[in-house]
Structure formats: structure tokens, C-alpha cells
Design a protein around this motif. Sequence first.
Motif, PDB file in Angstrom:
ATOM      1  N   CYS A 238       0.781  -1.315   0.030  1.00 24.68           N
ATOM      2  CA  CYS A 238      -0.081   0.046  -0.040  1.00 24.68           C
ATOM      3  C   CYS A 238       1.020   1.358  -0.176  1.00 24.68           C
ATOM      4  N   ALA A 239       2.218   1.082   0.041  1.00 27.86           N
ATOM      5  CA  ALA A 239       3.141   2.164   0.021  1.00 27.86           C
ATOM      6  C   ALA A 239       4.324   1.778  -0.362  1.00 27.86           C
ATOM      7  N   LEU A 240       5.189   2.593  -0.983  1.00 26.49           N
ATOM      8  CA  LEU A 240       6.577   2.369  -1.434  1.00 26.49           C
ATOM      9  C   LEU A 240       7.320   3.597  -1.373  1.00 26.49           C
ATOM     10  N   GLY A 241       8.342   3.636  -0.817  1.00 26.84           N
ATOM     11  CA  GLY A 241       9.369   4.544  -0.618  1.00 26.84           C
ATOM     12  C   GLY A 241      10.969   4.148  -1.303  1.00 26.84           C
ATOM     13  N   LEU A 242      11.286   4.988  -2.174  1.00 29.76           N
ATOM     14  CA  LEU A 242      12.474   4.710  -2.989  1.00 29.76           C
ATOM     15  C   LEU A 242      13.624   5.964  -2.902  1.00 29.76           C
ATOM     16  N   VAL A 243      14.741   5.572  -2.556  1.00 32.34           N
ATOM     17  CA  VAL A 243      15.904   6.650  -2.222  1.00 32.34           C
ATOM     18  C   VAL A 243      16.864   6.272  -3.291  1.00 32.34           C
ATOM     19  N   GLU A 244      17.544   7.099  -4.097  1.00 33.59           N
ATOM     20  CA  GLU A 244      18.547   7.025  -5.145  1.00 33.59           C
ATOM     21  C   GLU A 244      19.654   7.432  -4.355  1.00 33.59           C
ATOM     22  N   VAL A 245      20.794   6.912  -4.476  1.00 31.79           N
ATOM     23  CA  VAL A 245      22.270   7.503  -3.806  1.00 31.79           C
ATOM     24  C   VAL A 245      23.159   7.459  -4.751  1.00 31.79           C
ATOM     25  N   LYS A 246      23.918   8.430  -5.252  1.00 36.17           N
ATOM     26  CA  LYS A 246      24.958   8.355  -6.159  1.00 36.17           C
ATOM     27  C   LYS A 246      26.174   9.120  -5.668  1.00 36.17           C
ATOM     28  N   ASP A 247      27.336   8.298  -5.647  1.00 36.25           N
ATOM     29  CA  ASP A 247      28.463   8.768  -5.151  1.00 36.25           C
ATOM     30  C   ASP A 247      28.172   8.875  -3.553  1.00 36.25           C
ATOM     31  N   GLY A 248      27.801   7.999  -3.064  1.00 30.30           N
ATOM     32  CA  GLY A 248      27.549   8.503  -1.411  1.00 30.30           C
ATOM     33  C   GLY A 248      26.347   9.559  -0.902  1.00 30.30           C
ATOM     34  N   VAL A 249      25.831  10.118  -2.183  1.00 31.73           N
ATOM     35  CA  VAL A 249      24.952  11.263  -1.737  1.00 31.73           C
ATOM     36  C   VAL A 249      23.486  10.699  -2.171  1.00 31.73           C
ATOM     37  N   ILE A 250      22.173  11.042  -1.378  1.00 35.88           N
ATOM     38  CA  ILE A 250      21.059  11.079  -1.796  1.00 35.88           C
ATOM     39  C   ILE A 250      20.797  11.970  -2.702  1.00 35.88           C
ATOM     40  N   THR A 251      20.430  11.606  -3.906  1.00 31.59           N
ATOM     41  CA  THR A 251      20.012  12.564  -5.065  1.00 31.59           C
ATOM     42  C   THR A 251      18.515  12.545  -5.438  1.00 31.59           C
TER      43      THR A 251
ATOM     44  N   TRP B 162       5.440   6.800  -3.070  1.00 33.38           N
ATOM     45  CA  TRP B 162       3.846   6.569  -3.555  1.00 33.38           C
ATOM     46  C   TRP B 162       3.019   5.684  -2.608  1.00 33.38           C
ATOM     47  N   LEU B 163       1.743   6.012  -2.514  1.00 30.84           N
ATOM     48  CA  LEU B 163       0.561   5.247  -2.025  1.00 30.84           C
ATOM     49  C   LEU B 163       0.272   4.582  -3.130  1.00 30.84           C
ATOM     50  N   ILE B 164      -0.198   3.087  -2.760  1.00 23.12           N
ATOM     51  CA  ILE B 164      -0.600   2.127  -3.659  1.00 23.12           C
ATOM     52  C   ILE B 164      -2.261   1.707  -3.214  1.00 23.12           C
ATOM     53  N   ASP B 165      -2.843   1.547  -4.286  1.00 23.06           N
ATOM     54  CA  ASP B 165      -4.218   0.838  -4.102  1.00 23.06           C
ATOM     55  C   ASP B 165      -4.011  -0.577  -4.194  1.00 23.06           C
ATOM     56  N   PRO B 166      -3.992  -1.422  -3.168  1.00 20.75           N
ATOM     57  CA  PRO B 166      -3.733  -2.808  -3.208  1.00 20.75           C
ATOM     58  C   PRO B 166      -4.927  -3.532  -3.606  1.00 20.75           C
ATOM     59  N   LYS B 167      -6.211  -2.857  -3.626  1.00 21.97           N
ATOM     60  CA  LYS B 167      -7.490  -3.467  -3.843  1.00 21.97           C
ATOM     61  C   LYS B 167      -7.581  -4.824  -3.061  1.00 21.97           C
TER      62      LYS B 167
END
Length: 212
Positions: free
Chosen positions: A19-32, A37-42
Amino acid sequence: MDFIAIDFETANSSRSSACALGLVEVKDGVITAEHSWLIDPKQRFDGMNISIHGITPSMVIGQPTFHELWPTVEPLLHGRIIVAHNAAFDMSVLRYCLDGMSLNYPSFQYLCTYLLGKKMLPHLPSHKLNVVSEHFGIELKHHDALDDARAAASVLLRLMEQESHRDPLLLSSSQGYTSGTIFAGGYTPFSARKSKPAKKPVNNQRTNNLYI
């Protein structure tokens, strides 16, 4: 130091109920970049799950289903190093959601900061994300998908710094772990490498006419 950290929350005990997803991108040791997202799981929402993450059925009305969200998420994961705290859970949520909608698996390697923390921070009383985050002074709103993903990313960066590693896979290998994989048609878990049993020495000395 390039990787993606993710975290799922589920509506109930089914791993297919993201019902939710968090995603964090890291490049060269830094969050970029950060994505949430909230997700409707039905699917139904269980009271216990709501009490943990605070997401209610009314909050996901009009939000994309996993199937609708996947074309946005898949390019962010494919071919990358993925990190999660208790990756066994998050990877199973991903697989169950994909299986439930007959979607193809992406291909990537993944690491688990929970298991790495257990190995590298043995003095802590627990290795839950909130405990490890507090140890490193990382702010955390626990069970918020984006905050959990951000904390997992920060924990991995601190563990890499602790061991003077710049490559997540090398850090994992140095601690005796083999990275997990997801690929078209299957997966392998993030796991400790099995050491080969030592061979018993051969003793050819003769005692009382018997070999021992």
C-alpha cells in the motif's frame, strides 16, 4: 557508492498487499532523489497494519495499483544495487506483487542492512531499523515508507564508512555475505556464504597393527 534503497508497507498480512513504497537514489554516497507512492492494493486493510503505518483505505482511493505504478518503478530498479532493511520482507512483497499481476521480474542484486547490522554492530540490543538509526543518529519516522528507505540508505552509508568501503557489494562480501538477486524467472536470497568443512587429516600411523 551508487545504490537504491526501498521500503514497502502492506495493507494486511499478505505480501501482495503493498500500500506504500518509498525509494531513495544514492549516487557517489549522496542521496540525489527520493520517491514516495501510496498504492491501492485492492485488498482489505487490517487494523494492526493501520496501527503500524497509519495508512487507511480512504488514503489510497484514487492512487495507482501496483500494476499501474510498475512502469514507473521498474526502470529505477533494473540493473541496480538495491538495499532494504530486512530485505527478505521487501523482496518478497515485490515478488508477490509481480506474481499476482503476472508481471516480469526485473534483474538486480540486493543487500540487507538488517543482516549487515547484526554482523557489524553486535553490541546493539536489537537491529531493528529504529534502533540502528538511533545508534547512528539518523532521524526516522518509523514505518513511513520514504523515511524507512531514507534511513536504510543512511545506515548502509554509515556501515560502509565504518569499514572504509566505497562499494556496497564489497562491503557485503567482506562480511561474509553473498548478495541476493532477482532475475527473470527467479531469485536468490541475500545470505551468509557457507564455509567449506575442513578436511580431516589423514593419519597413516600404524598402532597395534591398525590404522587410526
